[in-house]
Scaffold this motif. Structure first.
Motif, PDB file in Angstrom:
ATOM      1  N   LEU A  31       0.816  -1.208   0.000  1.00 41.44           N
ATOM      2  CA  LEU A  31       0.000   0.000   0.000  1.00 41.44           C
ATOM      3  C   LEU A  31       0.854   1.263   0.000  1.00 41.44           C
ATOM      4  O   LEU A  31       2.066   1.220   0.215  1.00 41.44           O
ATOM      5  N   SER A  32       0.202   2.382  -0.214  1.00 40.74           N
ATOM      6  CA  SER A  32       0.873   3.676  -0.308  1.00 40.74           C
ATOM      7  C   SER A  32       1.707   3.983   0.931  1.00 40.74           C
ATOM      8  O   SER A  32       1.248   3.788   2.068  1.00 40.74           O
ATOM      9  N   PHE A  33       2.926   4.464   0.689  1.00 37.37           N
ATOM     10  CA  PHE A  33       3.906   4.809   1.719  1.00 37.37           C
ATOM     11  C   PHE A  33       4.398   3.591   2.512  1.00 37.37           C
ATOM     12  O   PHE A  33       5.077   3.724   3.509  1.00 37.37           O
ATOM     13  N   GLN A  34       4.042   2.397   2.035  1.00 41.09           N
ATOM     14  CA  GLN A  34       4.512   1.160   2.676  1.00 41.09           C
ATOM     15  C   GLN A  34       5.269   0.275   1.685  1.00 41.09           C
ATOM     16  O   GLN A  34       5.407  -0.928   1.900  1.00 41.09           O
ATOM     17  N   GLU A  35       5.803   0.846   0.628  1.00 43.49           N
ATOM     18  CA  GLU A  35       6.386   0.079  -0.472  1.00 43.49           C
ATOM     19  C   GLU A  35       7.845  -0.327  -0.179  1.00 43.49           C
ATOM     20  O   GLU A  35       8.734  -0.158  -1.012  1.00 43.49           O
ATOM     21  N   TYR A  36       8.086  -0.859   1.004  1.00 41.55           N
ATOM     22  CA  TYR A  36       9.458  -1.145   1.435  1.00 41.55           C
ATOM     23  C   TYR A  36      10.100  -2.265   0.623  1.00 41.55           C
ATOM     24  O   TYR A  36      11.229  -2.130   0.130  1.00 41.55           O
ATOM     25  N   GLU A  37       9.419  -3.395   0.475  1.00 39.29           N
ATOM     26  CA  GLU A  37       9.985  -4.509  -0.284  1.00 39.29           C
ATOM     27  C   GLU A  37      10.004  -4.199  -1.783  1.00 39.29           C
ATOM     28  O   GLU A  37      10.913  -4.631  -2.494  1.00 39.29           O
ATOM     29  N   THR A  38       9.004  -3.449  -2.250  1.00 43.41           N
ATOM     30  CA  THR A  38       9.002  -3.028  -3.649  1.00 43.41           C
ATOM     31  C   THR A  38      10.215  -2.160  -3.940  1.00 43.41           C
ATOM     32  O   THR A  38      10.923  -2.366  -4.934  1.00 43.41           O
ATOM     33  N   ASP A  80       4.784   4.915 -10.878  1.00 41.29           N
ATOM     34  CA  ASP A  80       4.315   4.760  -9.508  1.00 41.29           C
ATOM     35  C   ASP A  80       4.388   3.295  -9.098  1.00 41.29           C
ATOM     36  O   ASP A  80       4.339   2.394  -9.927  1.00 41.29           O
ATOM     37  N   MET A  81       4.486   3.041  -7.784  1.00 42.58           N
ATOM     38  CA  MET A  81       4.795   1.693  -7.291  1.00 42.58           C
ATOM     39  C   MET A  81       3.747   1.089  -6.370  1.00 42.58           C
ATOM     40  O   MET A  81       3.813  -0.104  -6.062  1.00 42.58           O
ATOM     41  N   ASP A  82       2.799   1.865  -5.870  1.00 48.70           N
ATOM     42  CA  ASP A  82       1.920   1.384  -4.804  1.00 48.70           C
ATOM     43  C   ASP A  82       0.721   0.604  -5.332  1.00 48.70           C
ATOM     44  O   ASP A  82       0.362   0.674  -6.509  1.00 48.70           O
ATOM     45  N   ALA A  83       0.113  -0.149  -4.432  1.00 53.68           N
ATOM     46  CA  ALA A  83      -1.044  -0.989  -4.760  1.00 53.68           C
ATOM     47  C   ALA A  83      -2.282  -0.478  -4.018  1.00 53.68           C
ATOM     48  O   ALA A  83      -2.249   0.555  -3.348  1.00 53.68           O
ATOM     49  N   LEU A  84      -3.370  -1.236  -4.131  1.00 48.56           N
ATOM     50  CA  LEU A  84      -4.667  -0.819  -3.595  1.00 48.56           C
ATOM     51  C   LEU A  84      -5.191  -1.811  -2.561  1.00 48.56           C
ATOM     52  O   LEU A  84      -4.873  -3.003  -2.613  1.00 48.56           O
ATOM     53  N   PRO A  85      -6.051  -1.355  -1.642  1.00 53.36           N
ATOM     54  CA  PRO A  85      -6.663  -2.255  -0.639  1.00 53.36           C
ATOM     55  C   PRO A  85      -7.824  -3.041  -1.234  1.00 53.36           C
ATOM     56  O   PRO A  85      -8.995  -2.799  -0.915  1.00 53.36           O
ATOM     57  N   ILE A  86      -7.503  -3.981  -2.119  1.00 55.72           N
ATOM     58  CA  ILE A  86      -8.489  -4.798  -2.830  1.00 55.72           C
ATOM     59  C   ILE A  86      -8.072  -6.255  -2.727  1.00 55.72           C
ATOM     60  O   ILE A  86      -6.884  -6.574  -2.827  1.00 55.72           O
ATOM     61  N   PHE A 138      10.950   6.486  -9.449  1.00 55.07           N
ATOM     62  CA  PHE A 138      10.076   5.423  -8.950  1.00 55.07           C
ATOM     63  C   PHE A 138       9.344   5.983  -7.731  1.00 55.07           C
ATOM     64  O   PHE A 138       9.917   6.112  -6.649  1.00 55.07           O
ATOM     65  N   GLN A 139       8.083   6.306  -7.936  1.00 56.13           N
ATOM     66  CA  GLN A 139       7.325   7.086  -6.958  1.00 56.13           C
ATOM     67  C   GLN A 139       6.426   6.225  -6.077  1.00 56.13           C
ATOM     68  O   GLN A 139       5.693   5.375  -6.582  1.00 56.13           O
ATOM     69  N   PRO A 140       6.438   6.456  -4.783  1.00 55.18           N
ATOM     70  CA  PRO A 140       5.458   5.809  -3.904  1.00 55.18           C
ATOM     71  C   PRO A 140       4.133   6.565  -3.916  1.00 55.18           C
ATOM     72  O   PRO A 140       4.034   7.691  -4.399  1.00 55.18           O
ATOM     73  N   ALA A 141       3.103   5.918  -3.393  1.00 54.60           N
ATOM     74  CA  ALA A 141       1.883   6.588  -2.943  1.00 54.60           C
ATOM     75  C   ALA A 141       1.211   7.484  -3.973  1.00 54.60           C
ATOM     76  O   ALA A 141       0.973   8.655  -3.711  1.00 54.60           O
ATOM     77  N   GLU A 142       0.866   6.922  -5.113  1.00 55.77           N
ATOM     78  CA  GLU A 142       0.013   7.677  -6.025  1.00 55.77           C
ATOM     79  C   GLU A 142      -1.449   7.569  -5.604  1.00 55.77           C
ATOM     80  O   GLU A 142      -2.239   8.480  -5.823  1.00 55.77           O
TER      81      GLU A 142
END
Length: 398
Positions: A31-38, A80-86, A138-142
């Motif tokens: 998720l956004s701002f949590q892309e540590y392993e990514t 952008d690198m983040d995913a969604l709560p789905i 490589f941007q986090p949190a779009e």
């Protein structure tokens, strides 16, 4: 002069690697701002590419990779690198391994494509094929904002990632078009995204004695009528705007008239002028409760600005796509009223985003932000080559 056929071939050569990268990222969304392993995966992959300098921990999980080839312009490419709560419903063998989190907007592919572009551009730099510098962002949190209401793009910009950058490009996957098609648009192409919060306040009272007090639910009817007339009667039909209510909350029991009604909605526009006008018109709609003995509160949270595609940057992308893929289909129309925080970047420097066709030809609608979103991975090398060639053209542009 870059031989474009070679660039297409080079992107095709790494297609298997691109697919592997994308499937790995798809399995481990964050998720956004949590892309540590990514971010760790991106950094480790970039370290294997000769000629790339890497800066990590920008806006916490963001990364900027730089490829320099002597004096010249500086251009940037962003993904952008983040995913969604789905919760993903696909069963294709590389579905999300993180319960409740999914790459349902294609950011796994965006990241993969930028890694591929890094590999090709680094090779071109070693060959002396261009002069100048390419920054790979490589941007986090779009998809989400932090406690101060800021997403990844403005957070990275606060740390100076666009200093000395003359232009910037990006792409977005397009599940409504097949591989071999791109969608482009000059000017405003995605929306200003604002959220409004309002409350209608009254005295409330006993449900059996409504005449002894004032009723905010009764007043809500007048507000709704005024609100839903704004677009058709207050905003020019030549302007782009949408106003929608997503939440109405009130009441505690069947026999208690509440003291207030809370209303939350979204306001979507293209131009700054209409953005301001729409917010003012919504507040005017709230004022209709005053003659009925009510009062109101109203505030607007301003989100990302509209994506404004620079025509000259777009022309470089268009030329690159046509030269690389003579049979490519280019659809010319805006992308809609979704939000995209790349708009912060195109507001600061000339830039453009295009949509890359990725639809699977299985007859199933796999829209963005749905639990069955999926792509035809044949789009990956096409995205790599168009971004890389567009960057090279921008470096040479007068």
């Amino acid at each position: 002069m870059i031989v474009t056929n070679d660039l297409v071939k080079e992107a095709k050569v790494i297609e298997k690697q691109l697919v592997g990268w994308r499937r790995h990222l798809h399995q481990y969304p964050e998720l956004s701002f949590q892309e540590y392993e990514t971010a760790k995966f991106v950094a480790e992959t970039l370290k294997e590419i000769d000629g790339v300098s890497i800066q990590t921990n920008i806006a916490n999980t963001g990364i900027v990779a730089t490829i320099s080839a002597g004096e010249g312009k500086t251009v940037a490419i962003r993904a952008d690198m983040d995913a969604l709560p789905i919760t993903e419903k696909n069963q294709h063998g590389f579905q999300s391994q993180h319960p409740g989190v999914m790459h349902a907007c294609g950011h796994d592919a965006h990241t993969t494509i930028l890694l591929g572009a890094a590999k090709i551009l680094a090779k071109k730099a070693k060959e002396g094929s261009f002069q100048g510098t390419v920054k790979l962002i490589f941007q986090p949190a779009e998809e989400a904002t932090d406690h101060e209401g800021l997403s990844g793009a403005p957070r990275m910009m606060q740390e100076g990632i666009l200093e000395n950058v003359e232009s910037i490009i990006a792409l977005h996957l397009c599940p409504w078009e097949p591989v071999g098609t791109i969608q482009m648009n000059d000017g405003y192409s995605m929306a200003n995204v604002d959220v409004f919060h309002g409350k209608i306040r009254a005295t409330g009272g006993h449900g059996g004695y409504p005449h002894l007090g004032t009723d905010p639910i009764w007043m809500l009817g007048s507000f709704l009528q005024a609100f839903y007339g704004i677009i058709s009667r207050k905003i020019s039909a030549l302007d782009t705007a949408v106003a929608s209510i997503g939440q109405i909350e009130t009441g505690t029991a069947s026999n208690i008239i509440p003291e207030e009604v809370s209303i939350t909605g979204t306001l979507r526009t293209y131009s700054p002028e209409v953005r301001d006008q729409l917010a003012k018109e919504v507040e005017q709609a709230f004022k209709v409760v005053q003659p009925f003995g009510g009062s109101y509160t109203f505030e607007v949270e301003r989100g990302e600005p509209a994506l404004n595609n620079n025509p000259k940057v777009n022309e470089m992308i268009r030329e690159a796509a046509k030269e690389l893929y003579p049979a490519i289909k280019i659809v010319q129309k805006p992308f809609g009223l979704g939000g995209e925080d790349f708009g912060y970047m195109t507001r600061q420097i000339p830039g453009a985003m295009f949509f890359l066709g990725c639809a699977l030809q299985d007859g199933i609608s796999r829209d963005l932000h749905t639990n069955i979103f999926d792509i035809d991975e044949g789009c990956l090398p096409m995205g790599v080559s168009i971004l890389a060639e567009s960057a090279l053209k921008l470096l040479k542009q007068d």
